[in-house]
Motif scaffolding. Sequence first.
Motif, mmCIF file in Angstrom:
data_model
loop_
_atom_site.group_PDB
_atom_site.id
_atom_site.type_symbol
_atom_site.label_atom_id
_atom_site.label_comp_id
_atom_site.label_asym_id
_atom_site.label_seq_id
_atom_site.Cartn_x
_atom_site.Cartn_y
_atom_site.Cartn_z
ATOM 1 N N VAL A 231 0.909 -1.294 -0.079
ATOM 2 C CA VAL A 231 -0.105 0.133 -0.057
ATOM 3 C C VAL A 231 0.950 1.206 -0.084
ATOM 4 C CG1 VAL A 231 -1.740 1.293 1.248
ATOM 5 C CG2 VAL A 231 -1.843 -1.357 1.270
ATOM 6 N N GLY A 232 0.473 2.231 -0.903
ATOM 7 C CA GLY A 232 1.381 3.503 -0.750
ATOM 8 C C GLY A 232 0.871 4.324 -2.157
ATOM 9 N N ASP A 233 0.882 5.638 -1.849
ATOM 10 C CA ASP A 233 0.533 6.542 -2.903
ATOM 11 C C ASP A 233 1.879 6.925 -3.590
ATOM 12 O OD1 ASP A 233 -0.241 8.450 -4.685
ATOM 13 O OD2 ASP A 233 -0.909 9.871 -3.472
ATOM 14 N N VAL B 207 6.125 7.351 -1.749
ATOM 15 C CA VAL B 207 7.176 6.613 -1.809
ATOM 16 C C VAL B 207 7.968 6.122 -1.059
ATOM 17 C CG1 VAL B 207 9.250 6.452 -3.551
ATOM 18 C CG2 VAL B 207 7.305 7.045 -4.648
ATOM 19 N N GLY B 208 8.370 7.120 -0.076
ATOM 20 C CA GLY B 208 9.095 6.722 1.113
ATOM 21 C C GLY B 208 8.471 5.972 1.926
ATOM 22 N N ALA B 209 7.401 6.113 2.129
ATOM 23 C CA ALA B 209 6.610 5.019 3.144
ATOM 24 C C ALA B 209 6.505 3.734 2.212
ATOM 25 C CB ALA B 209 5.144 5.600 3.370
ATOM 26 N N LEU B 210 6.296 3.557 1.276
ATOM 27 C CA LEU B 210 6.391 2.097 0.706
ATOM 28 C C LEU B 210 7.592 1.555 0.475
ATOM 29 C CD1 LEU B 210 5.097 0.234 -1.168
ATOM 30 C CD2 LEU B 210 5.463 1.251 -3.167
ATOM 31 N N LEU B 211 8.829 2.456 0.511
ATOM 32 C CA LEU B 211 10.131 1.940 0.615
ATOM 33 C C LEU B 211 10.666 1.271 1.895
ATOM 34 C CD1 LEU B 211 12.061 4.537 -1.682
ATOM 35 C CD2 LEU B 211 11.524 2.252 -2.207
ATOM 36 N N SER B 212 10.089 2.193 2.924
ATOM 37 C CA SER B 212 10.225 1.744 4.366
ATOM 38 C C SER B 212 9.707 0.343 4.495
ATOM 39 C CB SER B 212 9.441 2.599 5.318
ATOM 40 O OG SER B 212 10.080 4.058 5.216
ATOM 41 N N ALA B 213 8.569 -0.013 4.003
ATOM 42 C CA ALA B 213 7.638 -1.272 3.947
ATOM 43 C C ALA B 213 8.400 -2.188 3.416
ATOM 44 C CB ALA B 213 6.207 -0.966 4.065
ATOM 45 N N LEU B 214 8.737 -1.985 2.147
ATOM 46 C CA LEU B 214 9.222 -2.904 0.996
ATOM 47 C C LEU B 214 10.496 -2.531 0.590
ATOM 48 C CD1 LEU B 214 8.766 -5.406 -0.587
ATOM 49 C CD2 LEU B 214 7.498 -3.907 -2.359
ATOM 50 N N PRO B 215 11.713 -2.580 1.315
ATOM 51 C CA PRO B 215 13.034 -1.801 1.009
ATOM 52 C C PRO B 215 13.755 -2.564 -0.177
ATOM 53 C CG PRO B 215 13.343 -3.282 2.857
ATOM 54 C CD PRO B 215 11.885 -3.259 2.684
ATOM 55 N N ALA B 216 13.433 -3.763 -0.625
ATOM 56 C CA ALA B 216 13.907 -4.426 -1.771
ATOM 57 C C ALA B 216 13.237 -5.347 -2.740
ATOM 58 C CB ALA B 216 15.300 -5.091 -1.326
ATOM 59 N N VAL B 217 13.254 -5.065 -3.968
ATOM 60 C CA VAL B 217 12.621 -5.985 -4.983
ATOM 61 C C VAL B 217 13.519 -6.263 -6.121
ATOM 62 C CG1 VAL B 217 10.225 -5.047 -4.476
ATOM 63 C CG2 VAL B 217 11.804 -3.893 -6.278
ATOM 64 N N ASP B 218 13.429 -7.409 -6.719
ATOM 65 C CA ASP B 218 14.099 -7.797 -7.798
ATOM 66 C C ASP B 218 13.363 -7.589 -9.240
ATOM 67 O OD1 ASP B 218 15.824 -9.762 -6.244
ATOM 68 O OD2 ASP B 218 13.719 -10.677 -5.944
ATOM 69 N N ILE B 219 12.167 -7.115 -9.162
ATOM 70 C CA ILE B 219 11.262 -6.832 -10.370
ATOM 71 C C ILE B 219 10.736 -5.407 -9.829
ATOM 72 C CG2 ILE B 219 9.720 -7.257 -11.947
ATOM 73 C CD1 ILE B 219 10.374 -10.228 -11.547
ATOM 74 N N VAL C 106 10.553 7.458 -11.471
ATOM 75 C CA VAL C 106 11.968 7.804 -11.162
ATOM 76 C C VAL C 106 12.199 7.434 -9.737
ATOM 77 C CG1 VAL C 106 13.427 9.873 -10.972
ATOM 78 C CG2 VAL C 106 12.114 9.664 -13.089
ATOM 79 N N ARG C 107 11.509 8.049 -9.017
ATOM 80 C CA ARG C 107 11.919 7.762 -7.325
ATOM 81 C C ARG C 107 12.259 6.364 -7.133
ATOM 82 N NH1 ARG C 107 7.586 12.141 -6.675
ATOM 83 N NH2 ARG C 107 8.660 13.973 -6.391
ATOM 84 N N LEU C 108 11.104 5.352 -7.557
ATOM 85 C CA LEU C 108 11.308 4.290 -7.233
ATOM 86 C C LEU C 108 12.431 3.304 -8.044
ATOM 87 C CD1 LEU C 108 7.271 3.097 -7.524
ATOM 88 C CD2 LEU C 108 8.856 3.037 -5.361
ATOM 89 N N SER C 109 12.850 3.626 -9.207
ATOM 90 C CA SER C 109 13.789 3.213 -9.804
ATOM 91 C C SER C 109 15.133 3.461 -9.210
ATOM 92 C CB SER C 109 13.781 3.388 -11.198
ATOM 93 O OG SER C 109 12.683 3.165 -11.956
ATOM 94 N N ARG C 110 15.115 4.817 -8.816
ATOM 95 C CA ARG C 110 16.322 5.325 -8.012
ATOM 96 C C ARG C 110 16.606 4.456 -6.827
ATOM 97 N NH1 ARG C 110 15.556 11.305 -7.686
ATOM 98 N NH2 ARG C 110 14.116 10.689 -5.870
ATOM 99 N N ALA C 111 15.627 4.254 -6.148
ATOM 100 C CA ALA C 111 15.702 3.492 -4.933
ATOM 101 C C ALA C 111 15.930 1.929 -4.778
ATOM 102 C CB ALA C 111 14.371 3.555 -4.209
ATOM 103 N N TYR C 112 15.324 1.349 -5.868
ATOM 104 C CA TYR C 112 15.330 0.026 -5.914
ATOM 105 C C TYR C 112 16.471 -0.777 -6.916
ATOM 106 C CZ TYR C 112 10.929 -0.665 -3.521
ATOM 107 O OH TYR C 112 9.906 -0.776 -2.525
ATOM 108 N N THR C 113 17.023 0.270 -7.935
ATOM 109 C CA THR C 113 17.965 -0.669 -8.857
ATOM 110 C C THR C 113 19.174 -0.565 -8.301
ATOM 111 O OG1 THR C 113 16.766 0.597 -10.521
ATOM 112 C CG2 THR C 113 18.687 -0.307 -11.308
#
Length: 269
Positions: free
Chosen positions: A68-70, A77-89, A122-129
């Motif tokens: 969950v996250g807007d 994005v920040g809240a979502l990253l805190s709950a889900l810090p890493a993904v492969d896809i 942009v924000r999610l790619s910058r955080a997860y890649t």
Amino acid sequence: MDLNLSGRRALVTGSTGGIGYGIALALTELGADVGVNGRTAERVEAALARLRGEIAGRTGAGSPFAAVGDVASAAGVGALLSALPAVDILVNNTGIFEPKPFFEIPDADWQRFFEVNVMSGVRLSRAYTPGMTTRGWGRVIFIASESALNIPNEMVHYGMTKTAQLAVSRGLAQAVAGTGVTVNSVLPGPTLSEGVADFMKQMAGVEGDADLDALGRQFVAEHRPTSLIGRLATVEEVASMVAYLCSPAASATSGAALRVDGGVLTSIA
């Protein structure tokens, strides 16, 4: 052909319905554990219940979970990253569209469309890649549109954001070259999602129930006459392309913009 995604964790933004939901289902069917994303817990839980029902009893399916996250805002994005810090896809699917004449589009709309359609990815790619590159494997997909290359007269601001996504996708692919991470864009044509159904009814002045196939064919004939299939694509047809690009089988495809546009675009390349 190796399409197995078992053991991979994925996030599909804007996946409580439409193309995003179709992608989440396709990845889950290939064995990935998929984060279903939406702005409210209620919509996410409803989508999860639907998805779990569709994969019930299927051997090798992954385990979908709530994400969950807007993603249309930096805070979300920040809240979502805190709950889900890493993904492969990562599938950057969240997007908005709205028909509006160019001279009636205010600054606020231009900024809102860019924030939602471009900056979310942009924000999610910058955080997860970076984590993907460290692990030596990853997939980043941007759900763009044929409108990126064929700017629609009825919503120039939408087309602008889709063109920007192609630039971001290609640039990110170059930035992670040789790491085992691939980055691509998918360009759907008009697709029969819930949002497009509402869009077509609005343009046709129709309220309530409608023959969506007929409306779709009429829309394509009037607004996308170069279509070779003469109809709207299905959500499943778009999801199939995305699922392939996320799989090990697509390891040599990166920096590309792949079309699922029904032949709307007339250029060869």
